[in-house]
Design an enzyme around this catalytic site. Structure first.
Site, PDB file in Angstrom:
ATOM      1  N   LYS A  82       0.617   3.503  -2.853  1.00 33.55           N
ATOM      2  CA  LYS A  82      -0.555   4.354  -3.088  1.00 33.55           C
ATOM      3  C   LYS A  82      -0.210   5.845  -3.033  1.00 33.55           C
ATOM      4  O   LYS A  82      -0.848   6.658  -3.692  1.00 33.55           O
ATOM      5  CB  LYS A  82      -1.655   4.029  -2.064  1.00 33.55           C
ATOM      6  CG  LYS A  82      -2.236   2.620  -2.236  1.00 33.55           C
ATOM      7  CD  LYS A  82      -3.151   2.243  -1.079  1.00 33.55           C
ATOM      8  CE  LYS A  82      -3.703   0.832  -1.234  1.00 33.55           C
ATOM      9  NZ  LYS A  82      -4.482   0.396  -0.062  1.00 33.55           N
ATOM     10  N   TYR A 116      -2.449  -2.032 -10.626  1.00 34.68           N
ATOM     11  CA  TYR A 116      -2.515  -2.000  -9.157  1.00 34.68           C
ATOM     12  C   TYR A 116      -1.745  -3.167  -8.523  1.00 34.68           C
ATOM     13  O   TYR A 116      -0.949  -2.979  -7.605  1.00 34.68           O
ATOM     14  CB  TYR A 116      -3.993  -2.004  -8.707  1.00 34.68           C
ATOM     15  CG  TYR A 116      -4.140  -2.075  -7.205  1.00 34.68           C
ATOM     16  CD1 TYR A 116      -3.904  -0.958  -6.409  1.00 34.68           C
ATOM     17  CD2 TYR A 116      -4.475  -3.269  -6.570  1.00 34.68           C
ATOM     18  CE1 TYR A 116      -4.006  -1.020  -5.030  1.00 34.68           C
ATOM     19  CE2 TYR A 116      -4.586  -3.347  -5.193  1.00 34.68           C
ATOM     20  CZ  TYR A 116      -4.351  -2.219  -4.430  1.00 34.68           C
ATOM     21  OH  TYR A 116      -4.437  -2.297  -3.062  1.00 34.68           O
ATOM     22  N   TYR A 146      -4.194   3.240   7.754  1.00 36.02           N
ATOM     23  CA  TYR A 146      -5.464   2.523   7.770  1.00 36.02           C
ATOM     24  C   TYR A 146      -6.429   3.163   8.772  1.00 36.02           C
ATOM     25  O   TYR A 146      -6.371   4.373   8.995  1.00 36.02           O
ATOM     26  CB  TYR A 146      -5.241   1.029   8.083  1.00 36.02           C
ATOM     27  CG  TYR A 146      -4.262   0.356   7.142  1.00 36.02           C
ATOM     28  CD1 TYR A 146      -4.489   0.343   5.776  1.00 36.02           C
ATOM     29  CD2 TYR A 146      -3.122  -0.265   7.612  1.00 36.02           C
ATOM     30  CE1 TYR A 146      -3.601  -0.286   4.908  1.00 36.02           C
ATOM     31  CE2 TYR A 146      -2.232  -0.896   6.747  1.00 36.02           C
ATOM     32  CZ  TYR A 146      -2.477  -0.897   5.400  1.00 36.02           C
ATOM     33  OH  TYR A 146      -1.610  -1.512   4.555  1.00 36.02           O
ATOM     34  N   SER A 160       0.791  -1.235   0.000  1.00 39.14           N
ATOM     35  CA  SER A 160       0.000   0.000   0.000  1.00 39.14           C
ATOM     36  C   SER A 160       0.820   1.280   0.000  1.00 39.14           C
ATOM     37  O   SER A 160       0.264   2.357  -0.236  1.00 39.14           O
ATOM     38  CB  SER A 160      -0.905   0.034   1.229  1.00 39.14           C
ATOM     39  OG  SER A 160      -2.109  -0.588   0.941  1.00 39.14           O
ATOM     40  N   VAL A 174       0.965  -3.857   3.826  1.00 40.91           N
ATOM     41  CA  VAL A 174       0.868  -5.174   4.450  1.00 40.91           C
ATOM     42  C   VAL A 174       2.113  -6.040   4.225  1.00 40.91           C
ATOM     43  O   VAL A 174       2.226  -7.122   4.784  1.00 40.91           O
ATOM     44  CB  VAL A 174      -0.400  -5.952   4.026  1.00 40.91           C
ATOM     45  CG1 VAL A 174      -1.653  -5.281   4.549  1.00 40.91           C
ATOM     46  CG2 VAL A 174      -0.471  -6.136   2.525  1.00 40.91           C
TER      47      VAL A 174
HETATM   48  N1  GLU Z   1      -1.856  -5.357  -2.328  1.00 37.15           N
HETATM   49  C1  GLU Z   1      -2.574  -5.240  -1.109  1.00 37.15           C
HETATM   50  C2  GLU Z   1      -4.046  -5.375  -1.353  1.00 37.15           C
HETATM   51  O1  GLU Z   1      -4.514  -4.844  -2.309  1.00 37.15           O
HETATM   52  C3  GLU Z   1      -2.250  -3.930  -0.500  1.00 37.15           C
HETATM   53  C4  GLU Z   1      -2.881  -3.773   0.822  1.00 37.15           C
HETATM   54  C5  GLU Z   1      -2.067  -2.983   1.790  1.00 37.15           C
HETATM   55  O2  GLU Z   1      -0.845  -2.964   1.791  1.00 37.15           O
HETATM   56  O3  GLU Z   1      -2.742  -2.346   2.603  1.00 37.15           O
HETATM   57  O4  GLU Z   1      -4.777  -6.009  -0.652  1.00 37.15           O
END
Ligand code: GLU
Length: 305
Positions: free
Chosen positions: A64, A189, A241, A61, A259
């Site tokens: 992002k 993604y 989060y 994430s 994650v």
């Molecule tokens: N690739 C993970 C997902 O889409 C990223 C989630 C994350 O790192 O919060 O579930």
């Protein structure tokens, strides 16, 4: 400074056994639960490190924030935020409920999966390969590491099992948030999440944000100042989060976790911080990493508030 960092890491290893390595993406189970490390890059060009800073992991994430900056530079602030909101959520990062229930007709923010997938759909490129290759080039430039690439096994694992993300994306296609081909968007993604880094790379990327978009080691502006400021603000409100509020109170820095166990922390005008610690708490944040950042923020008085 390296001694202080080693000490902070040592003090916080005790938390690692309380967390879990992510397993909903099968390949992430291979993450090293016992690893905990930190790397700092200051704006004057000094570098410090401690613990298992050489551990490799996927950016997940944390990508992002990078695609958000790129999408805004590609499309403008107004267009991007006509498709994705700016508000935090109390739901989990992969939640579906807000998408339909909040009645906004768009995902709440660019840091939850729905918002991030919508952001990936806005990265310019004639094909999904071209869009991803622009993301990868951008990450390489931000980190000063031309060797960065995706971890193919994690990418395949995520593509195979990412049905929750697929459902978010198809829902957004039905409401018009996503305009292009859903599978192509998801491919960008999944690939961006699978870029393999170390916490040194994260600290360099963070240093560019700490320097408001200018690469400290070359002097080149790579992100417009206003865009860097927007990304940092969204990191404060949504980056950790549904634990972003508590993180702001206890640590007080713009940060983004993933994650894979990484946390990227920005100390504005001072330094970029990268953390690795794949043992995660219930929200998906590195359990040891958050404690390390708390100690560091207190010791160096880093809170921006
Ligand atoms: N690739 C993970 C997902 O889409 C990223 C989630 C994350 O790192 O919060 O579930």
């Amino acid at each position: 400074m390296n001694e202080i960092l080693d000490e902070i890491i040592y003090e916080n290893r005790k938390y690692l056994c309380e967390g879990q390595v992510a397993s909903y993406i099968p390949e992430l189970k291979n993450g090293n639960k016992d690893a905990l490390g930190i790397y700092i890059t200051t704006l004057e060009g000094k570098e410090y490190f401690g613990g298992d800073y050489y551990t490799k992991f996927t950016i997940q994430s944390i990508s992002k924030i990078i695609t958000l900056a790129l999408a805004i530079m590609d499309n403008g602030i107004e267009y991007v935020f006509s498709k994705v909101g700016m508000e935090p959520t109390t739901e989990a990062f992969n939640s579906i409920v807000d998408l339909e229930m909040k009645n906004l007709n768009k995902p709440l923010n660019p840091m939850i999966n729905a918002g991030a997938i919508a952001i990936s759909s806005m990265i310019k490129g004639d094909t999904s390969e071209e869009a991803f290759s622009r993301v990868l080039d951008f990450v390489r430039k931000l980190s000063g590491n031309e060797e960065l690439d995706l971890n193919y096994n994690v990418y395949v694992s995520e593509k195979k099992t990412g049905n929750r993300n697929r459902s978010l994306a198809y829902f957004m296609k039905s409401t018009g948030v996503i305009e292009n081909d859903v599978e192509a968007v998801l491919d960008v993604y999944f690939k961006q999440c699978s870029i393999e880094v170390t916490c040194k790379d994260l600290s360099k990327i963070a240093a560019v944000f700490a320097n408001n978009g200018v690469i400290p080691w070359t002097g080149e502006r790579i992100i417009e100042k206003e865009v860097a400021q927007i990304v940092k603000t969204i990191m404060v409100t949504c980056g950790m989060y549904d634990g972003s509020g508590e993180f702001a109170v206890k640590i007080g820095l713009p940060a983004k976790s993933g994650v894979g166990g990484g946390i990227l922390g920005v100390s504005p005008n001072k330094m970029g911080i990268g953390i690795v610690g794949p043992s995660l708490d219930k929200r998906g944040n590195s359990i040891g990493g958050v404690e390390v950042l708390k100690d560091l923020s207190q010791k160096l008085d880093l809170s921006i508030f």
